[in-house]
Motif scaffolding. Structure first.
Motif, PDB file in Angstrom:
ATOM      1  N   LEU A  31       0.804  -1.220   0.000  1.00 46.17           N
ATOM      2  CA  LEU A  31       0.000   0.000   0.000  1.00 46.17           C
ATOM      3  C   LEU A  31       0.840   1.274   0.000  1.00 46.17           C
ATOM      4  CD1 LEU A  31      -2.897  -1.001   2.412  1.00 46.17           C
ATOM      5  CD2 LEU A  31      -3.089  -0.469  -0.024  1.00 46.17           C
ATOM      6  N   LEU A  32       2.068   1.187   0.493  1.00 44.28           N
ATOM      7  CA  LEU A  32       2.927   2.373   0.544  1.00 44.28           C
ATOM      8  C   LEU A  32       3.176   2.965  -0.842  1.00 44.28           C
ATOM      9  CD1 LEU A  32       5.525   1.251   3.224  1.00 44.28           C
ATOM     10  CD2 LEU A  32       3.641   2.871   3.510  1.00 44.28           C
ATOM     11  N   ASP A  33       3.291   2.107  -1.854  1.00 46.03           N
ATOM     12  CA  ASP A  33       3.586   2.569  -3.210  1.00 46.03           C
ATOM     13  C   ASP A  33       2.506   2.184  -4.217  1.00 46.03           C
ATOM     14  OD1 ASP A  33       6.117   3.628  -2.447  1.00 46.03           O
ATOM     15  OD2 ASP A  33       6.958   1.606  -2.496  1.00 46.03           O
ATOM     16  N   ALA A  34       1.358   1.753  -3.733  1.00 53.95           N
ATOM     17  CA  ALA A  34       0.313   1.239  -4.625  1.00 53.95           C
ATOM     18  C   ALA A  34      -0.418   2.357  -5.353  1.00 53.95           C
ATOM     19  CB  ALA A  34      -0.692   0.424  -3.815  1.00 53.95           C
ATOM     20  N   GLY A  35      -0.840   2.011  -6.558  1.00 55.98           N
ATOM     21  CA  GLY A  35      -1.679   2.913  -7.324  1.00 55.98           C
ATOM     22  C   GLY A  35      -3.134   2.704  -6.945  1.00 55.98           C
ATOM     23  N   PRO A  36      -4.025   3.521  -7.488  1.00 57.90           N
ATOM     24  CA  PRO A  36      -5.450   3.438  -7.135  1.00 57.90           C
ATOM     25  C   PRO A  36      -6.080   2.064  -7.383  1.00 57.90           C
ATOM     26  CG  PRO A  36      -5.010   5.406  -8.430  1.00 57.90           C
ATOM     27  CD  PRO A  36      -3.748   4.607  -8.409  1.00 57.90           C
ATOM     28  N   GLU A  37      -5.703   1.422  -8.470  1.00 58.22           N
ATOM     29  CA  GLU A  37      -6.286   0.107  -8.771  1.00 58.22           C
ATOM     30  C   GLU A  37      -5.859  -0.935  -7.749  1.00 58.22           C
ATOM     31  OE1 GLU A  37      -5.622  -1.187 -12.778  1.00 58.22           O
ATOM     32  OE2 GLU A  37      -6.376   0.684 -13.620  1.00 58.22           O
ATOM     33  N   GLU A  38      -4.594  -0.898  -7.391  1.00 59.24           N
ATOM     34  CA  GLU A  38      -4.091  -1.865  -6.421  1.00 59.24           C
ATOM     35  C   GLU A  38      -4.680  -1.612  -5.032  1.00 59.24           C
ATOM     36  OE1 GLU A  38       0.133  -4.164  -5.904  1.00 59.24           O
ATOM     37  OE2 GLU A  38       0.173  -2.056  -6.509  1.00 59.24           O
ATOM     38  N   VAL A  39      -4.839  -0.354  -4.677  1.00 56.79           N
ATOM     39  CA  VAL A  39      -5.469  -0.010  -3.395  1.00 56.79           C
ATOM     40  C   VAL A  39      -6.905  -0.531  -3.375  1.00 56.79           C
ATOM     41  CG1 VAL A  39      -6.312   1.887  -1.962  1.00 56.79           C
ATOM     42  CG2 VAL A  39      -4.008   1.993  -2.932  1.00 56.79           C
ATOM     43  N   ALA A  40      -7.625  -0.336  -4.468  1.00 57.29           N
ATOM     44  CA  ALA A  40      -9.016  -0.803  -4.548  1.00 57.29           C
ATOM     45  C   ALA A  40      -9.093  -2.326  -4.442  1.00 57.29           C
ATOM     46  CB  ALA A  40      -9.654  -0.329  -5.848  1.00 57.29           C
ATOM     47  N   GLU A  41      -8.153  -3.018  -5.063  1.00 56.63           N
ATOM     48  CA  GLU A  41      -8.129  -4.485  -5.013  1.00 56.63           C
ATOM     49  C   GLU A  41      -7.895  -4.974  -3.584  1.00 56.63           C
ATOM     50  OE1 GLU A  41      -4.989  -7.854  -6.309  1.00 56.63           O
ATOM     51  OE2 GLU A  41      -5.577  -6.499  -7.923  1.00 56.63           O
ATOM     52  N   ILE A  42      -6.934  -4.376  -2.910  1.00 61.85           N
ATOM     53  CA  ILE A  42      -6.640  -4.764  -1.530  1.00 61.85           C
ATOM     54  C   ILE A  42      -7.830  -4.432  -0.632  1.00 61.85           C
ATOM     55  CG2 ILE A  42      -5.169  -4.276   0.468  1.00 61.85           C
ATOM     56  CD1 ILE A  42      -2.834  -3.934  -1.570  1.00 61.85           C
ATOM     57  N   ALA A  44     -10.963  -4.269  -1.425  1.00 61.59           N
ATOM     58  CA  ALA A  44     -12.047  -5.215  -1.709  1.00 61.59           C
ATOM     59  C   ALA A  44     -11.794  -6.558  -1.023  1.00 61.59           C
ATOM     60  CB  ALA A  44     -12.200  -5.409  -3.212  1.00 61.59           C
ATOM     61  N   ARG A  45     -10.544  -6.999  -1.035  1.00 63.47           N
ATOM     62  CA  ARG A  45     -10.193  -8.259  -0.361  1.00 63.47           C
ATOM     63  C   ARG A  45     -10.484  -8.176   1.130  1.00 63.47           C
ATOM     64  NH1 ARG A  45      -5.172  -8.689  -2.912  1.00 63.47           N
ATOM     65  NH2 ARG A  45      -4.113  -8.177  -0.984  1.00 63.47           N
ATOM     66  N   TYR A  46     -10.089  -7.052   1.741  1.00 63.34           N
ATOM     67  CA  TYR A  46     -10.299  -6.911   3.182  1.00 63.34           C
ATOM     68  C   TYR A  46     -11.771  -6.708   3.516  1.00 63.34           C
ATOM     69  CZ  TYR A  46      -5.430  -7.238   4.393  1.00 63.34           C
ATOM     70  OH  TYR A  46      -4.169  -7.721   4.590  1.00 63.34           O
ATOM     71  N   ALA A  47     -12.519  -6.041   2.663  1.00 63.41           N
ATOM     72  CA  ALA A  47     -13.958  -5.873   2.887  1.00 63.41           C
ATOM     73  C   ALA A  47     -14.661  -7.231   2.836  1.00 63.41           C
ATOM     74  CB  ALA A  47     -14.548  -4.918   1.856  1.00 63.41           C
ATOM     75  N   ALA A  48     -14.274  -8.067   1.877  1.00 64.69           N
ATOM     76  CA  ALA A  48     -14.868  -9.399   1.762  1.00 64.69           C
ATOM     77  C   ALA A  48     -14.514 -10.247   2.973  1.00 64.69           C
ATOM     78  CB  ALA A  48     -14.397 -10.083   0.481  1.00 64.69           C
ATOM     79  N   ARG A  49     -13.277 -10.162   3.421  1.00 65.16           N
ATOM     80  CA  ARG A  49     -12.837 -10.941   4.582  1.00 65.16           C
ATOM     81  C   ARG A  49     -13.579 -10.470   5.846  1.00 65.16           C
ATOM     82  NH1 ARG A  49     -11.544 -15.599   6.540  1.00 65.16           N
ATOM     83  NH2 ARG A  49      -9.920 -15.561   8.087  1.00 65.16           N
ATOM     84  N   SER A  50     -13.752  -9.167   5.982  1.00 65.58           N
ATOM     85  CA  SER A  50     -14.465  -8.616   7.135  1.00 65.58           C
ATOM     86  C   SER A  50     -15.905  -9.100   7.167  1.00 65.58           C
ATOM     87  CB  SER A  50     -14.411  -7.086   7.092  1.00 65.58           C
ATOM     88  OG  SER A  50     -15.150  -6.537   8.133  1.00 65.58           O
ATOM     89  N   LYS A  51     -16.534  -9.108   6.004  1.00 60.49           N
ATOM     90  CA  LYS A  51     -17.914  -9.569   5.900  1.00 60.49           C
ATOM     91  C   LYS A  51     -17.997 -11.050   6.267  1.00 60.49           C
ATOM     92  CE  LYS A  51     -21.849  -9.542   2.796  1.00 60.49           C
ATOM     93  NZ  LYS A  51     -22.348  -9.182   1.465  1.00 60.49           N
ATOM     94  N   GLU A  52     -17.015 -11.826   5.787  1.00 60.06           N
ATOM     95  CA  GLU A  52     -16.963 -13.251   6.081  1.00 60.06           C
ATOM     96  C   GLU A  52     -16.808 -13.485   7.586  1.00 60.06           C
ATOM     97  OE1 GLU A  52     -13.554 -16.602   5.546  1.00 60.06           O
ATOM     98  OE2 GLU A  52     -14.064 -15.477   3.736  1.00 60.06           O
TER      99      GLU A  52
END
Length: 56
Positions: A31-42, A44-52
């Protein structure tokens, strides 16, 4: 509760938690050097995990 009563930790669960911890550290570094797409992907992964985990 079952784990609290056990003599020792469940090795499989411990391994899963350790792997998850490493994955989180990698994501934080990314995340320190991530672009917008990579930030959104990460995110989304954490949002899905949180929901789970919320369903447990």
């Amino acid at each position: 509760m079952k784990e609290q009563r056990a003599a020792g930790p469940d090795p499989e669960r411990l391994k899963t938690l350790q792997e998850g911890s490493v994955a989180c550290a990698v994501d934080l570094e990314t995340l320190l050097d991530a672009g917008p797409e990579e930030v959104a992907e990460i995110a989304a992964r954490y949002a899905a995990r949180s929901k789970e985990l919320g369903g447990q």
